[in-house]
Motif scaffolding. Structure first.
Motif: not given
Length: 267
Positions: A154-164, A173-179
């Motif tokens: 999950l991404n509970s932040d109001d910013t973009t993370h990526n999961v590598n 896998f390496n995937e972006s997670m926007t807010s």
């Protein structure tokens, strides 16, 4: 003459029955045989077949011998992203690599697992494990699950993370997670302990342990762990920490018994 005929009929019937029994036996022998663990259907709740599980328990604690490792502050790295800076301003944010109690030496976030578990088919639990990105850190820092069990990220932040994922045995896998983005769901078919990081925020990291059986745990803040439903036997217990050399111990458990152990790093 009539009596002789009756005897002959009886002998013929006996011979026919014997031939039928032998014939059925030969036909049954041609069927492929499989271990009972494979033939047995899993019990409800995604558990392993009952005969692979037992009634023994291992409890214990993992400690570090020596001066505790220092936990580094992450606050000075979090200023470039306003969301992360706000999380940092709320209080100290410390790296979770070395979670060692200064008084007792208890170590948190250690994977403890049976290295020689009984061989067989262990059904994956139906409940999903959750790895969240909150306050610009991964929660939890160390997470364990069984092969083919679902991991929801999950991404509970109001910013973009990526999961590598830095897995080597399982597919990376390496995937972006926007807010507000949808969860990422993954399953891992092979046993492995690997790191997950965020390339956008370099301080963010977590470790995922995937095990091919249910006999594992992650130590709590007081260094404690519990492994249940073991069959009676003698086992090699491994303790894995992301930075410390893995340690082992041998433990024997009896049916319905509970054995307490202590594993130590350092010294």
């Amino acid at each position: 003459m009539e009596r002789t005929w009756v005897v002959r009929l009886a002998v013929a019937a006996l011979a026919a029955g014997t031939a039928l029994a032998v014939g059925c036996g030969k036909k049954e022998d041609k069927r492929p045989t499989r271990p009972e663990a494979v033939r047995q259907a899993p019990t409800p709740g995604g558990q392993a077949p009952a005969q692979l599980l037992g009634t023994s328990t291992i409890t214990g604690v993992v400690k570090y011998i020596g001066a505790p490792k220092r936990r580094e502050s992450l606050n000075n790295q979090m200023g470039a992203d306003k969301v992360c800076a706000a999380a940092s301003a709320a209080g100290p944010v410390l790296d979770e690599t070395f979670m060692i109690d200064g008084d007792t030496g208890a170590v948190k976030n250690v994977f403890v697992y049976v290295k020689n578990a009984p061989k067989g088919k262990y059904a994956a639990p139906t409940d999903a494990k959750v790895l969240d990105q909150k306050g610009c850190v991964y929660m939890p820092h160390a997470l364990a699950l069984q092969t083919n069990q679902t991991l929801n990220i999950l991404n509970s932040d109001d910013t973009t993370h990526n999961v590598n994922s830095l897995s080597e045995i399982n597919k990376g896998f390496n995937e972006s997670m926007t807010s507000g983005s949808a969860k990422i769901s993954k399953k891992f078919p092979k046993q492995e302990i690997f790191r997950i990081k965020c390339d956008v925020h370099g301080w963010m990291g977590a470790f995922v342990g995937v095990f091919e059986h249910p006999f594992f745990a992650v130590t709590a803040e007081d260094g404690s762990f519990t492994i249940e439903q073991l069959p009676a036997g003698t086992y090699t217990l491994g303790a894995y920490h992301e930075k410390l050399k893995e340690v082992e111990t041998t433990v024997t458990v009896t049916e319905d018994g509970e054995q307490t152990v202590e594993l130590s790093f350092g010294g």
